[in-house]
Design an enzyme around this catalytic site. Structure first.
Site, short mmCIF file in Angstrom:
data_model
loop_
_atom_site.label_atom_id
_atom_site.label_comp_id
_atom_site.label_asym_id
_atom_site.label_seq_id
_atom_site.Cartn_x
_atom_site.Cartn_y
_atom_site.Cartn_z
N HIS A 238 0.87 -1.13 0.06
CA HIS A 238 0.06 0.00 0.02
C HIS A 238 0.92 1.43 -0.11
CE1 HIS A 238 -3.26 -2.69 0.64
NE2 HIS A 238 -3.05 -3.01 1.76
N LYS A 329 -0.45 -0.14 13.82
CA LYS A 329 -1.63 -0.64 14.45
C LYS A 329 -1.66 0.04 15.70
CE LYS A 329 -2.45 -4.21 11.58
NZ LYS A 329 -3.42 -4.00 10.45
#
Ligand code: NAD
Length: 482
Positions: A238, A329
């Site tokens: 990504h 995260k």
């Protein structure tokens, strides 16, 4: 203002893994939205294919539930009409069960597409059987989900296996970041305006930041994630794709290979990254949530749930302008943003009181897709020449009003592109391999050094060292905020 919807050709789309999480959350609801918009034609059919022992009624009920969950505002009659177009075949990717039935179901004279929404270990088996059972001919398309390999060797092997049965023009490697409206808008802004492109280089751009921050942890997919980490799961694909689009040269035409050739050149121009330009982190436990190591059930795990890197592109346009990439995260907010930070004006005629003001073009991918250009103006009112930064904001939701809801989500757009046969927003095999060729030595480096990721607080912006990566060069990360 949203453009007119042009229906795609009639198609048969088979979703391998049609009962899985991705099919339920993204693919089926996305298809329903395209059906309502009039882009998926009434003659189209969707066939779920998975190992689960279901009859067509049970699959349709599952699909109905999935759509109801993801598309709160909908028309009941439209949903009935969509569900009618769904079929199901119980199939074993690694065995012979179900294949002749699938072959029998496929219609002549429509586009055939096969979505591999199953574990990557099954891609080869599916490709072989699709070909062997004569289900997919030379016009068929296959859609391959991430992860595409876990290193250069496995990506090469996977490319080679797929190439035994399908040509490159039939393979659609999905990176859903490329399907986002803003990502395409990035190309429109760069190559459709005279305003930005002359400034889009090392002479005027101080640095570029790319941030993909998530608030979720890895619980539930710990076994997979711990083998991957942020570098393999996010940076190699990504963030790399976003980097390519922001840094590439203008392609001669907006055509698949012209665009992908330019992206490939960016990846091949990336310098190796110095170890002190890489920061890796792992989230600690908080009062409410377990630590990364507890989430993956690996008390000694050295896999990173956060990565920040300073990257250089060695070409004429970008030599000297660093690119900072950051993803993680359990961070402060869920946000994806690219920020192009321009250099200071060469001389301030307003003196020191004017302060330091920088133009920043920020491109938000989520939430609230849009772009903001920060410019310096005089603070209104009397009291002398005081300067302030103001945002020139282009939020799609605000600019388009209620029509913004009709903007297709990334998966919807990409699936329609598959049917149209447009590969511009899909990764080519050589791009994926080049990205791994750059990533592999970085991972091998920290494994050889025995680096341990730095712990960071949940809800923060990552480990302190990531801030230092910028700070020691007089720069600052943009705030992570929703
Ligand atoms: P999942 O585990 O929820 O579903 C797997 C599906 O594969 C099920 O329908 C199952 O019946 C089917 N299946 C398993 N073994 C089979 C076999 N031998 N033959 C036929 N069918 C079989 O997985 P998922 O989360 O939906 O992910 C699917 C793929 O998409 C994976 O490659 C994953 O990496 C990728 N992906 C998923 C997400 C996501 O948000 N879920 C995001 C990005 C990529």
């Amino acid at each position: 203002m949203v453009s007119r919807v042009i229906p795609v050709e009639p198609f048969d789309l088979v979703i391998f893994g049609g009962t899985g999480d991705l099919a339920r959350r993204k693919i089926l609801p996305g298809l329903f939205r395209r059906f309502v918009a009039g882009q998926m034609p009434r003659e189209a059919r969707v066939v779920g294919a998975a190992r689960s022992e279901l009859d067509v009624g049970a699959f349709q009920a599952m699909a109905r539930e999935a759509v109801e969950e993801e598309v709160p505002r909908r028309d009941g009659a439209e949903l009935d009409a969509f569900i009618e177009r769904l079929g199901y075949v119980q199939i074993d990717a690694t065995g012979e069960q179900g294949w002749s039935e699938l072959a029998f179901r496929m219609r002549e004279g429509v586009v055939r597409a096969f979505y591999f929404s199953v574990a990557p270990g099954l891609f080869g088996a599916l490709a072989e059987r699709l070909h062997g059972h004569g289900v997919a001919g030379p016009d068929a398309r296959i859609v391959v989900e991430k992860p595409f390999g876990r290193d250069l060797a496995s990506a090469r092997a996977l490319n080679a296996t797929l190439a035994e049965h399908f040509s490159e023009g039939q393979i659609y490697r999905i990176d859903h970041y490329l399907g986002k409206e803003t990502v395409q808008n990035l190309m429109a802004v760069r190559f459709g305006n005279m305003l930005f492109e002359p400034l889009w280089n090392a002479q005027y751009v101080d640095h570029i930041q790319i941030t993909v921050a998530e608030t979720v942890g890895v619980a539930g997919r710990g076994a997979y994630y711990d083998q991957a980490g942020a570098m393999r799961d996010m940076v190699q694909n990504h963030l790399m794709q976003l980097l390519c689009l922001i840094a590439m040269e203008p392609p001669a035409r907006f055509e698949p290979d012209a665009v992908r050739d330019e992206k490939l050149k960016v990846i091949r121009s990336l310098d190796p990254v110095e170890p002190y330009h890489i920061v890796r982190g792992q989230y600690d436990r908080s009062e409410e949530c377990p630590s990364y190591r507890a989430d993956v059930d690996g008390l000694r795990s050295r896999t990173e749930s956060f990565a920040a890197l300073k990257v250089h592109i060695s070409n004429w346009r970008w030599a000297g302008t660093p690119f900072y990439l950051r993803t993680g995260k359990r961070l402060k907010a869920r946000t994806s943003e690219i920020a192009v930070v321009f250099k200071d004006a060469p001389h301030s005629i307003f003196g020191v009181e004017g302060g330091r003001h920088r133009n920043v073009l920020s491109i938000r991918l989520q939430p609230n897709e849009g772009m903001t250009l920060h410019v310096t103006i005089k603070e209104p009112g009397p009291g002398g020449m005081r300067l302030v930064d103001v945002p020139l904001d282009m939020s799609f939701a605000e600019a388009l009003g209620p029509e913004a809801e009709d903007i297709p989500d990334a998966y919807e757009r990409l699936i329609m592109d598959v049917i149209r046969g447009n590969q511009t927003l899909f990764m080519r095999g050589d791009e994926v391999e080049a990205a791994w060729a750059w990533t592999d030595p970085l991972i091998a480096g920290w494994e050889a050094r025995g680096d341990v990721p730095k712990p960071y607080e949940q809800g923060s912006a990552g480990p302190e060292d990531a801030a230092v990566l910028m700070y020691r060069e007089g720069r600052k990360w943009r705030e992570i905020k929703a």
